[in-house]
Write a protein that holds these residues in place. Structure first.
Motif, PDB file in Angstrom:
ATOM      1  N   GLU A  38       0.820  -1.208   0.000  1.00  0.00           N
ATOM      2  CA  GLU A  38       0.000   0.000   0.000  1.00  0.00           C
ATOM      3  C   GLU A  38       0.861   1.269   0.000  1.00  0.00           C
ATOM      4  O   GLU A  38       1.871   1.357   0.700  1.00  0.00           O
ATOM      5  N   LEU A  41      -0.582   7.112   0.995  1.00  0.00           N
ATOM      6  CA  LEU A  41      -1.312   8.224   0.387  1.00  0.00           C
ATOM      7  C   LEU A  41      -2.808   8.001   0.539  1.00  0.00           C
ATOM      8  O   LEU A  41      -3.301   6.879   0.332  1.00  0.00           O
ATOM      9  N   LYS A  42      -3.520   9.058   0.887  1.00  0.00           N
ATOM     10  CA  LYS A  42      -4.981   9.001   1.004  1.00  0.00           C
ATOM     11  C   LYS A  42      -5.586  10.079   0.119  1.00  0.00           C
ATOM     12  O   LYS A  42      -5.091  11.205   0.075  1.00  0.00           O
ATOM     13  N   HIS A  43      -6.649   9.738  -0.583  1.00  0.00           N
ATOM     14  CA  HIS A  43      -7.350  10.705  -1.426  1.00  0.00           C
ATOM     15  C   HIS A  43      -8.729  10.135  -1.719  1.00  0.00           C
ATOM     16  O   HIS A  43      -8.886   8.916  -1.862  1.00  0.00           O
ATOM     17  N   LYS A  44      -9.722  11.006  -1.832  1.00  0.00           N
ATOM     18  CA  LYS A  44     -11.097  10.546  -2.046  1.00  0.00           C
ATOM     19  C   LYS A  44     -11.268   9.799  -3.371  1.00  0.00           C
ATOM     20  O   LYS A  44     -12.173   8.964  -3.502  1.00  0.00           O
ATOM     21  N   LEU A  46      -8.797   7.925  -4.727  1.00  0.00           N
ATOM     22  CA  LEU A  46      -7.823   6.835  -4.793  1.00  0.00           C
ATOM     23  C   LEU A  46      -8.360   5.535  -4.209  1.00  0.00           C
ATOM     24  O   LEU A  46      -8.872   5.496  -3.096  1.00  0.00           O
ATOM     25  N   GLN A  48      -6.804   1.659  -3.633  1.00  0.00           N
ATOM     26  CA  GLN A  48      -5.591   0.856  -3.696  1.00  0.00           C
ATOM     27  C   GLN A  48      -5.934  -0.632  -3.616  1.00  0.00           C
ATOM     28  O   GLN A  48      -6.664  -1.057  -2.722  1.00  0.00           O
TER      29      GLN A  48
END
Length: 217
Positions: A38, A41-44, A46, A48
């Protein structure tokens, strides 16, 4: 209409730049990354998917959307075994393309290398050429092939030889003119942006871009 993109190789130099571009692009509503571990990084937008690429067929149903971007690649230091090297640089991208065709994905984008030639005596360029040849025979609706020369940019891991080559190309680049422009070094971010821009076009067929053409797109 907002698109879904899939990136394989999102932790590499080109893939990481492409990921950032797509996450900020209004044209894309979802970016699925296929990763071995993983990303931090976090994003609405994204999503994984942590996978073993040897088991890619198990995730065939997720290989859908507007475009697949294959930025997979390795080096001898990371994969000294030639069979493992071949898996990463040839088998995995080809399997992704096969799944793309099977699932009706509109576009397939792949990074190979300048000088790719299935008849090359050099293992690296021969492998890239074999991949291009196999992809061409698949008959994909839209295939974009990017053949960059020496890639510039911040890498997660760098080798002293790469650092040496970077310094040499800063001297050599201005001397590469006319037909030699395609051998000039190019930033990974420039390749990534070209991939994004080409994904917004509706043209179908096969398109091949060397470094000089990538710079002008």
């Amino acid at each position: 209409m907002a698109y879904k993109a899939i990136i394989a190789g999102a932790s590499g130099l080109i893939g990481s730049n492409l990921l950032n571009i797509l996450l900020e692009a209004a044209e894309y509503s979802e970016v699925l990354v296929l990763v071995r571990k993983e990303l931090p990084l976090k994003h609405k937008k994204l999503v994984q998917l942590v996978i073993n690429f040897d088991d890619l067929d198990k995730f065939a149903d997720t290989i859908t959307g507007h475009a697949i971007f294959s930025c997979l690649g390795t080096t001898k230091s990371q994969a000294p075994d030639k069979e493992q090297y071949r898996k990463i640089d040839y088998a995995y991208p080809l399997q992704l393309a096969q799944l793309a065709k099977q699932n009706g994905v509109k576009q397939f984008h792949v990074v190979t290398a300048i000088g790719a030639d299935k008849n090359s005596p050099v293992f690296y360029t021969k492998l890239k050429g074999e991949l291009e040849d196999a992809l061409l025979r698949l008959g994909l609706e839209t295939l974009h092939i990017y053949q960059p020369s020496m890639l510039m940019g911040e890498r997660e891991r760098s080798h002293w030889l790469e650092n040496l080559a970077t310094g040499l190309f800063k001297i050599i680049d201005p001397l590469l003119i006319c037909g030699l422009k395609k051998y000039r070094s190019i930033k990974g971010s420039t390749v990534a942006y070209a991939m994004f821009k080409k994904s917004l076009e509706s043209a179908t067929g096969t398109f091949i871009y060397t470094s000089d053409k990538i710079h002008t797109n």
